[in-house]
Design a protein around this motif. Structure first.
Motif, PDB file in Angstrom:
ATOM      1  N   LEU A 157       0.832  -1.198   0.000  1.00  0.00           N
ATOM      2  CA  LEU A 157       0.000   0.000   0.000  1.00  0.00           C
ATOM      3  C   LEU A 157       0.871   1.255   0.000  1.00  0.00           C
ATOM      4  N   LYS A 158       0.278   2.318  -0.594  1.00  0.00           N
ATOM      5  CA  LYS A 158       0.931   3.634  -0.520  1.00  0.00           C
ATOM      6  C   LYS A 158       0.341   4.377   0.668  1.00  0.00           C
ATOM      7  N   MET A 159       1.198   4.918   1.508  1.00  0.00           N
ATOM      8  CA  MET A 159       0.704   5.718   2.633  1.00  0.00           C
ATOM      9  C   MET A 159       1.508   7.000   2.712  1.00  0.00           C
ATOM     10  N   LEU A 160       0.789   8.098   2.952  1.00  0.00           N
ATOM     11  CA  LEU A 160       1.466   9.389   3.025  1.00  0.00           C
ATOM     12  C   LEU A 160       2.276   9.492   4.302  1.00  0.00           C
ATOM     13  N   ALA A 161       3.507   9.972   4.174  1.00  0.00           N
ATOM     14  CA  ALA A 161       4.283  10.276   5.372  1.00  0.00           C
ATOM     15  C   ALA A 161       3.673  11.497   6.047  1.00  0.00           C
ATOM     16  N   SER A 162       3.907  11.655   7.314  1.00  0.00           N
ATOM     17  CA  SER A 162       3.361  12.821   8.007  1.00  0.00           C
ATOM     18  C   SER A 162       4.047  14.082   7.482  1.00  0.00           C
ATOM     19  N   ALA A 163       3.388  15.193   7.710  1.00  0.00           N
ATOM     20  CA  ALA A 163       3.882  16.458   7.175  1.00  0.00           C
ATOM     21  C   ALA A 163       5.309  16.733   7.644  1.00  0.00           C
ATOM     22  N   ASN A 164       5.591  16.431   8.917  1.00  0.00           N
ATOM     23  CA  ASN A 164       6.921  16.711   9.454  1.00  0.00           C
ATOM     24  C   ASN A 164       7.989  15.849   8.808  1.00  0.00           C
ATOM     25  N   VAL A 165       7.634  14.576   8.497  1.00  0.00           N
ATOM     26  CA  VAL A 165       8.594  13.700   7.819  1.00  0.00           C
ATOM     27  C   VAL A 165       8.866  14.229   6.421  1.00  0.00           C
ATOM     28  N   ASP A 166       7.812  14.694   5.741  1.00  0.00           N
ATOM     29  CA  ASP A 166       7.969  15.280   4.414  1.00  0.00           C
ATOM     30  C   ASP A 166       8.938  16.458   4.475  1.00  0.00           C
ATOM     31  N   VAL A 167       8.732  17.295   5.468  1.00  0.00           N
ATOM     32  CA  VAL A 167       9.596  18.473   5.637  1.00  0.00           C
ATOM     33  C   VAL A 167      11.037  18.036   5.873  1.00  0.00           C
ATOM     34  N   TRP A 168      11.200  17.029   6.745  1.00  0.00           N
ATOM     35  CA  TRP A 168      12.544  16.526   7.096  1.00  0.00           C
ATOM     36  C   TRP A 168      13.251  15.969   5.874  1.00  0.00           C
ATOM     37  N   ILE A 169      12.547  15.151   5.113  1.00  0.00           N
ATOM     38  CA  ILE A 169      13.181  14.465   3.976  1.00  0.00           C
ATOM     39  C   ILE A 169      13.477  15.437   2.844  1.00  0.00           C
ATOM     40  N   LYS A 170      12.590  16.405   2.643  1.00  0.00           N
ATOM     41  CA  LYS A 170      12.827  17.379   1.573  1.00  0.00           C
ATOM     42  C   LYS A 170      13.880  18.415   1.977  1.00  0.00           C
ATOM     43  N   GLY A 171      14.275  18.390   3.240  1.00  0.00           N
ATOM     44  CA  GLY A 171      15.273  19.350   3.683  1.00  0.00           C
ATOM     45  C   GLY A 171      14.724  20.733   3.903  1.00  0.00           C
ATOM     46  N   ASN A 172      13.426  20.833   4.193  1.00  0.00           N
ATOM     47  CA  ASN A 172      12.835  22.149   4.444  1.00  0.00           C
ATOM     48  C   ASN A 172      12.992  22.597   5.892  1.00  0.00           C
ATOM     49  N   ILE A 173      13.790  21.846   6.643  1.00  0.00           N
ATOM     50  CA  ILE A 173      14.110  22.271   8.005  1.00  0.00           C
ATOM     51  C   ILE A 173      15.607  22.050   8.183  1.00  0.00           C
ATOM     52  N   ASP A 174      16.229  22.900   8.957  1.00  0.00           N
ATOM     53  CA  ASP A 174      17.671  22.805   9.163  1.00  0.00           C
ATOM     54  C   ASP A 174      17.975  21.552   9.972  1.00  0.00           C
ATOM     55  N   ARG A 175      18.749  20.620   9.377  1.00  0.00           N
ATOM     56  CA  ARG A 175      19.025  19.356  10.055  1.00  0.00           C
ATOM     57  C   ARG A 175      19.963  19.523  11.244  1.00  0.00           C
ATOM     58  N   ASP A 176      20.647  20.661  11.328  1.00  0.00           N
ATOM     59  CA  ASP A 176      21.598  20.855  12.420  1.00  0.00           C
ATOM     60  C   ASP A 176      20.976  21.488  13.652  1.00  0.00           C
ATOM     61  N   LEU A 177      19.672  21.765  13.589  1.00  0.00           N
ATOM     62  CA  LEU A 177      19.022  22.371  14.757  1.00  0.00           C
ATOM     63  C   LEU A 177      19.077  21.396  15.931  1.00  0.00           C
ATOM     64  N   PRO A 178      19.190  21.949  17.167  1.00  0.00           N
ATOM     65  CA  PRO A 178      19.184  21.045  18.332  1.00  0.00           C
ATOM     66  C   PRO A 178      17.835  20.337  18.472  1.00  0.00           C
ATOM     67  N   ASP A 179      17.842  19.214  19.171  1.00  0.00           N
ATOM     68  CA  ASP A 179      16.640  18.393  19.332  1.00  0.00           C
ATOM     69  C   ASP A 179      15.426  19.190  19.790  1.00  0.00           C
ATOM     70  N   ALA A 180      15.674  20.134  20.707  1.00  0.00           N
ATOM     71  CA  ALA A 180      14.551  20.862  21.282  1.00  0.00           C
ATOM     72  C   ALA A 180      13.830  21.689  20.241  1.00  0.00           C
TER      73      ALA A 180
END
Lengths: 452, 278
Positions: free
Chosen positions: A162-185
């Motif tokens: 089956l095809k299932m949509l990743a959550s919005a945050n995972v999409d953002v993470w994988i596309k690199g729309n968030i800085d990967r070096d940000l601290p966990d918090a």
């Protein structure tokens, strides 16, 4: 004496030559200014289009899981889907069926997704990590799983890809729309979820797939990744049907009457001035009018495309009337005289000769008016079309939103790094719709154009 | 050759047809105007005109620009009705019936009194459709074959048939100026009116096309009453049985063309045709 005439001639020529140089300078300056204006305009339009396309086009593809889901009979503990028995009344069957549906809704479909993810990751997930696991797939997918099973109960005990949509945050993470070096918090996902997402992407379980949800789903607040434009699109479509169905016949016929039949007197002058003024009224004022008349006085439903369509009709009418009158006025009077001289009545003259010739202009004006209405947002906000509606409207009286309003709502969504792209994608859809309307206008004008 | 050339501004072309035209006997009154006044808003354009128009005659209106000749012509089939500020007083009859009577159907009137305009104005449709429109409108042809007949005979009468018979489906606007004007005449003839009004029909045409249209007017006068406005005195002399001279909204003088050009009774007529003004 003759020398003096010759001198005067020379002098005159020199004067003209001098003024000529000045004239040329002025003409060149004007030409350069015009060119500059055109270039500036084109550059701004190009910047607008490029920025929207660059932001919006990636949103047409979305991070998607391709996973084997096992419809485990131990999880899906459900008796077979009821069939209508002979002798059973429709009512009794409906009762039984809805009870079955309720029980199907109580099944923990999320467990199936959890199991599939575990399978894909190749590890046992501890219960305390369940929260991190469930952040991977968007929450709407468990209901999609239920609907799929209700549709086809023979899936029980089977494994299906089956095809299932990743959550919005995972999409953002994988596309690199968030800085990967940000601290966990300051990250939107936990460290564990991020690791899993990267691992699954490497395995090819998460892929970038064309986002059908953008077109097939309605807006959503619980499952952001599957928020789509279907509801807004249908709302806009219903409004356009209302606008075209009301404003074009009303506008064109009043323009024909005013231009061809009405006597020219104080009253018609007053009407003309008022129509011109109405065309300049800010659109939000029409929204206020709609709110007080259609909703406050006539008690029409809030957020309904019918009301939106009525408001936009009021807004579009002056545009269509003015365009139609201009088009009728451009038909040479000799054509009218020719028809009248043969013995055609005024109505026949208008409908046999004037209207067919004016048709391209009328169509162009009407379509441009309707396209303007399609992109209008402000008046719709005042009649409640900015409500969150998670259903596709089935009739013009159902609650709905509209494409431009959806854009407005999305651009205000707090999950900025996901919805910025989504907003641009919605703008592309709206622009595409408008451009096709304009293309239609040009095509119609070419098709009906007659030269005389 | 009984028209002395002397009072004419330029007379050499004008004399030929004059004699033959006079010989036709015309005495039955077709249209009659009594004390017709026309106002555009507050301005009076026509100051009370009385005029008889005889059956099967060619009557020319001449006069300087702005003298009201076109305005009066357009009263005869109520084309002035289409101008909002225009108001007509007085009485005009066609076959003893008042054409401005309240119960008078203006559509029927215009089918009886056709008009050809100064500038050729064919419909932007095919040649065939240009002619067929009027008969179809008035239900004059029940079958396609009848309509075809009307189209052919109208084009023949306008002397255009041979030139266009192979391209009836082509746009009428694609013809030359002179052909377009004859097409407009054919279009008027197709409705079979009793009277054809012509408002300077040749002013937009070259001399050859003008000659063709004049010849056509001559032929049409066998079966139609023709009233034409012209700026061109030679043209009036060539084609008209009678000529009416208009000046400043007054009908100064109307008589046989010979009489007007050789022996005008009014000083203004004399001054105009000898070129003192206009």
């Amino acid at each position: 004496m003759s020398i003096s005439i010759e001198q005067r001639r020379q002098h005159r020529l020199m004067t003209i030559e001098k003024s000529l140089a000045k004239r040329h300078r002025k003409e060149n300056a004007f030409r350069r200014m015009g060119l500059l204006a055109v270039v500036t305009g084109m550059t701004l339009v190009a910047i607008l289009f490029i920025s929207i396309l660059m932001r919006g086009v990636p949103a047409f593809w979305q991070a998607t899981f391709y996973m084997d889901v096992y419809f485990d009979p131990e999880v899906v503990q459900l008796e077979p889907k009821p069939e209508r028995e002979s002798g059973e009344s429709q009512f009794a069957f409906n009762e039984r069926y809805s009870q079955w549906l309720t029980r199907a809704g109580l099944v923990n479909w999320q467990t199936l997704i959890d199991n599939a993810l575990e399978e894909a990751l190749g590890e046992e997930v501890e219960p305390r990590q369940l929260r991190d696991l469930r952040a991977l797939v968007t929450s709407g997918e468990r209901y999609a799983l239920r609907d799929r099973f209700v549709e086809d109960p023979s899936l029980l005990g089977q494994t299906v890809e089956l095809k299932m949509l990743a959550s919005a945050n995972v999409d953002v993470w994988i596309k690199g729309n968030i800085d990967r070096d940000l601290p966990d918090a300051r990250q939107q996902l936990s460290a564990q979820t991020r690791t899993w997402a990267d691992q699954l992407e490497e395995q090819g379980v998460i892929r970038n797939a064309f986002s059908t949800s953008l077109f097939l789903n309605t807006d959503s607040r619980s499952s952001l990744a599957s928020a789509g434009l279907a509801g807004a699109f249908m709302g806009s479509l219903f409004m356009m049907v209302v606008v075209i169905g009301l404003s074009v016949p009303l506008g064109v016929s009043s323009a024909i009457y005013l231009e061809e039949f009405a006597p020219k007197n104080r009253l018609t002058d007053l009407i003309e001035i008022n129509i011109n003024n109405l065309a300049a009224v800010p659109s939000i004022v029409f929204g206020l009018l709609g709110a007080s008349i259609f909703i406050g006085y006539l008690r029409l439903p809030l957020s309904a495309p019918l009301v939106g369509g009525l408001v936009l009709t009021l807004m579009t009418l002056p545009t269509i009337i003015i365009a139609t009158r201009a088009s009728l006025r451009s038909i040479p009077p000799s054509i009218r005289q020719a028809a009248l001289g043969i013995g055609a009545s005024r109505v026949q003259t208008v409908f046999h000769h004037v209207l067919p010739l004016a048709l391209p202009g009328i169509l162009t004006g009407s379509i441009l008016g309707v396209a303007q209405a399609l992109g209008e947002t402000a008046p719709l906000l005042l009649i409640g079309m900015n409500a969150f509606v998670a259903n596709v409207p089935g009739t013009p009286l159902d609650q709905s939103t509209a494409l431009p309003v959806q854009i407005y709502l999305w651009q205000g969504n707090e999950l900025r790094n996901f919805f910025e792209a989504r907003t641009s994608a919605a703008i592309i859809v709206l622009l595409g719709l408008m451009l096709s309307l304009n293309a239609l206008a040009i095509w119609l004008r070419k098709k009906f154009e007659t030269r005389w | 050759m009984n028209i002395p050339a002397q009072p004419m501004a330029t007379s050499s072309v004008s004399v030929g047809s004059g004699e033959s035209r006079v010989s036709k006997a015309k005495d039955k009154v077709k249209m009659n105007a009594q004390d017709v006044k026309v106002f555009y808003g507050d301005a009076q354009a026509i100051n009370g005109i009385d005029l008889d128009i005889y059956e099967n005659e060619v009557l020319a209106f001449i006069g300087p620009s702005g003298c009201g000749k076109s305005t009066f012509l357009r009263c005869l089939n109520r084309m002035n009705d289409t101008i909002d500020i225009c108001r007509v007083e007085g009485k005009i009859t066609l076959d003893q019936n008042d054409i401005y009577a309240p119960d008078r159907d203006v559509v029927l009137l215009r089918a009886q009194v056709g008009i050809v305009f100064q500038k050729p104005n064919p419909f932007p449709k095919s040649i065939y459709e240009n002619i067929a429109y009027g008969p179809r409108l008035h239900g004059l042809a029940r079958r396609k074959a009848e309509l075809d007949d009307i189209v052919e005979s109208s084009l023949r009468r306008a002397g255009l048939w041979e030139e266009v018979k192979d391209r009836l489906d082509q746009p009428g606007t694609g013809l030359s100026g002179g052909q377009q004007q004859r097409l407009c005449i054919a279009r008027t003839v197709a409705v079979s009116p009793d009277i054809i009004l012509m408002d300077e029909p040749c002013s937009a045409l070259d001399p050859i096309a003008t000659a063709k249209v004049e010849q056509l007017i001559d032929e049409l006068s066998e079966s139609y009453t023709i009233v034409m406005v012209t700026h061109n005195m030679q043209q009036a002399a060539r084609v008209a049985d009678r000529t009416a001279f208009f000046h400043m909204g007054d009908l100064v003088e109307v008589d046989t063309t010979d009489q007007i050009f050789t022996n005008p009774q009014d000083q203004r007529t004399h001054d105009y045709i000898t070129g003192r003004f206009g």
